[in-house]
Enzyme design. Structure first.
Site, PDB file in Angstrom:
ATOM      1  N   GLY A 191       0.878  -1.160   0.000  1.00 49.27           N
ATOM      2  CA  GLY A 191       0.000   0.000   0.000  1.00 49.27           C
ATOM      3  C   GLY A 191       0.907   1.198   0.000  1.00 49.27           C
ATOM      4  O   GLY A 191       2.097   1.071  -0.220  1.00 49.27           O
ATOM      5  N   CYS A 192       0.387   2.379   0.252  1.00 52.47           N
ATOM      6  CA  CYS A 192       1.285   3.517   0.217  1.00 52.47           C
ATOM      7  C   CYS A 192       1.937   3.721   1.562  1.00 52.47           C
ATOM      8  O   CYS A 192       3.136   3.773   1.687  1.00 52.47           O
ATOM      9  CB  CYS A 192       0.547   4.769  -0.216  1.00 52.47           C
ATOM     10  SG  CYS A 192       1.658   6.154  -0.438  1.00 52.47           S
TER      11      CYS A 192
END
Ligand SMILES: Cc1ncc(COP(=O)(O)O)c(C=O)c1O
Lengths: 412, 140
Positions: B50-51
């Site tokens: 994910g970020c």
């Protein structure tokens, strides 16, 4: 010059200059504490953009009609404004770019390609933004050169002796930031530059974070290159500048090829224009550059010493208040800092905190801030970062501290 | 229950909340309740990039149903994972593969969470669908 800061500074009035500060986010008045990422824009900058497109728009240079002359004159006015803002010797030493990132890439691809060879070294620091790491990595890879990294202390300061130890006649360039976007650390760039020059290396200063907070004098610093981004200085996005000493710029090969950067073109051979035009191929962001001057004028009207003193006051107010929060660890405790406050809670993820503050209209930044190697050095995945600008208030800091308290309760 | 029946049930539950603080308080609560993935499963192989937060996921077949377990280092994401697993875990690969996920959009989460944050979840949905397709292929 302007010592008695708050007697003359009317923050409420300044806040009214920024339309976005009058808006609400998720039903709450916006508290904007993400200024290190980009600052908000005052009405004078918005007006300048609008005015440019409403009354001036034309392509610059070479045009003989009225609007072309007017647009060119305004564009070149900004160049002079940046020159004077940085105290550069000549306007020709200012090259417009899209921002700091492009300015650094420009230097890597011109000066770097010309002067860095196999076995040579480029020095950066541990606390660089990715945009002051990756272009040098790419250059070193291409040339068979080595990238050296100055270590830092746990507080977030460059270890100067280690820097000195890295310098040698192999060093072709030192590229460091003036202020760190993640830690706030103000680096001793003058001393860094002196030492680099002593071994014959050139120095690039990444001024993305420093330029809206500090009074910058490129001649006094004696840096060879200096970069800035207008959007972090109350100006438009898509505009930045590279300062370079004229003789250096003159000796460098061009960056991109195209219109504007040429003297004469034939299919057999093209000769190049002189700096700064040699480095400004194609139609630039004219409107943005023109409006950037309004941002510089805005900063100048308040006065950089005044801005620096007020932001320091906000940082001094916020730091102990934040430090009192249970479990908070301050990341970046340098002696000299710009108004950046990075912190972590070992038991609450920065993403969770950021999302919850956002529901209350408070904008902070969370994550690695494009400084992953620095995160690795500090052994953390990311931080929460509040960064202050001229329009922030102690009341906003109080609100944020209260909101963090509420959030911590929810997660613990 | 069918995937869409569960989606509708979640949408109905969220209609009870009239503000975001309460919605998130609920998400945090279910996030805390979602059992942790055993440390041995938190491997590089099981990670979904994910970020800002990490998500790990494992998948297996139980009878004719695909079963997913997932975890995150961030609680809100964990709460969202919990919702996602409620919808998509313990369903047949066929159903999962052809499902149209609309509950995130309907409860306003997709708009509220910026793309960078939802990216991790979008990647997770994609991964679940890939598993479903792979399980289908294995059974064929
Ligand atoms: C220290 C530093 N260097 C470089 C950059 C890149 O600037 P820009 O994205 O405006 O090119 C930033 C922006 O975040 C920064 O903080």
């Amino acid at each position: 010059m302007e010592q008695a800061v708050n007697k003359t500074l009317d923050i409420e009035k300044i806040r009214k200059d920024f339309p976005i500060l009058q808006t609400e986010v998720h039903g709450n008045p916006l508290v904007y504490l993400d200024n290190a990422a980009t600052t908000q824009k005052p009405q004078v900058v918005l007006d300048a953009l609008n005015e440019y497109y409403s009354a001036t728009n034309a392509n610059i240079h070479r045009g003989i009609h009225y609007l072309a002359e007017k647009a060119t004159a305004q564009y070149e006015e900004t160049r002079k404004a940046v020159q004077s803002f940085l105290n550069a010797e000549r306007p020709e030493e200012i090259i417009f770019t899209r921002g700091t990132t492009e300015a650094i890439n420009l230097v890597a691809n011109t000066f770097g390609r010309q002067n860095v060879g196999a076995g040579d070294e480029v020095i950066i620091s541990t606390m660089e933004h990715h945009s002051n790491i990756v272009p040098w990595q790419m250059l070193c890879e291409e040339k068979g050169a080595t990238l050296k990294v100055i270590p830092i202390t746990d507080k977030g300061e460059i270890i100067f002796e280690e820097y000195e130890a890295l310098l040698s006649e192999k060093t072709k360039l030192v590229a460091v930031n003036y202020a760190s976007n993640t830690l706030g650390t103000i680096n001793p760039v003058k001393q860094i530059i002196e030492k680099a020059h002593a071994v014959g290396a050139k120095v690039l200063i990444d001024g993305a974070q420093a330029t809206s907070h500090l009074t910058v004098d490129v001649q006094a610093l004696d840096c060879d290159f200096y970069t800035l981004s207008a959007h972090k200085m109350y100006g438009p996005t898509g505009v930045g500048a590279l300062y370079g000493k004229y003789e250096l710029l003159d000796s460098m090969p061009p960056y991109q090829g195209g219109g504007e950067m040429i003297a004469e073109v034939s299919f057999e051979k093209t000769t190049y224009n002189v700096p700064p035009f040699k480095f400004e191929a194609g139609t630039p962001n004219i409107g943005g550059v023109v409006a950037f001057k309004a941002a510089i004028d805005y900063i100048q009207a308040i006065g950089r010493p005044t801005i620096a003193a007020y932001e320091q006051q906000l940082l001094d107010y916020a730091t102990p208040k934040f430090a009192e929060l249970e479990g908070l660890r301050l990341i970046g405790q340098a002696e000299n800092k710009v108004s950046v406050l990075s912190f972590v809670f070992d038991d609450v993820h920065h993403q969770d905190l950021g999302i919850m503050l956002d529901t209350r209209g408070i904008a902070i930044r969370t994550g690695h801030h494009c400084t992953q190697p620095l995160m690795d050095r500090l052994d953390i995945p990311g931080t929460n970062r509040a960064s202050f600008a001229i329009y922030n208030t102690e009341e906003e800091i109080d609100k944020t501290v209260e909101a963090i308290k509420g959030t911590l309760k929810m997660f613990r | 229950m069918t995937i869409n029946a569960i989606q509708d049930e979640i949408i109905e539950e969220f209609e009870l909340f009239d503000n975001w603080t309460d919605k998130y308080a609920y998400i945090v609560e279910i996030g805390k309740k979602l059992p942790d993935l055993a440390e041995e499963h938190k491997t590089e192989e099981n990670i979904i990039k994910g970020c800002q937060s990490k998500v790990w996921m494992t998948a297996r077949m139980e009878g004719d149903q695909a079963v997913f377990d997932a975890d995150s280092d961030a609680i809100i994401v964990k709460g969202l994972i919990s919702l996602l697993l409620r919808v998509l875990s313990n369903q047949t690969p066929e159903e999962i593969a052809k499902t149209d996920l609309y509950f995130m959009e309907k409860i306003g989460l997709a708009q509220h969470l910026s793309m960078t944050r939802s990216n991790g979840l979008a990647a997770m949905v994609k991964q679940i669908k890939l598993y479903a397709v792979a399980f289908q292929a294995m059974n064929a």
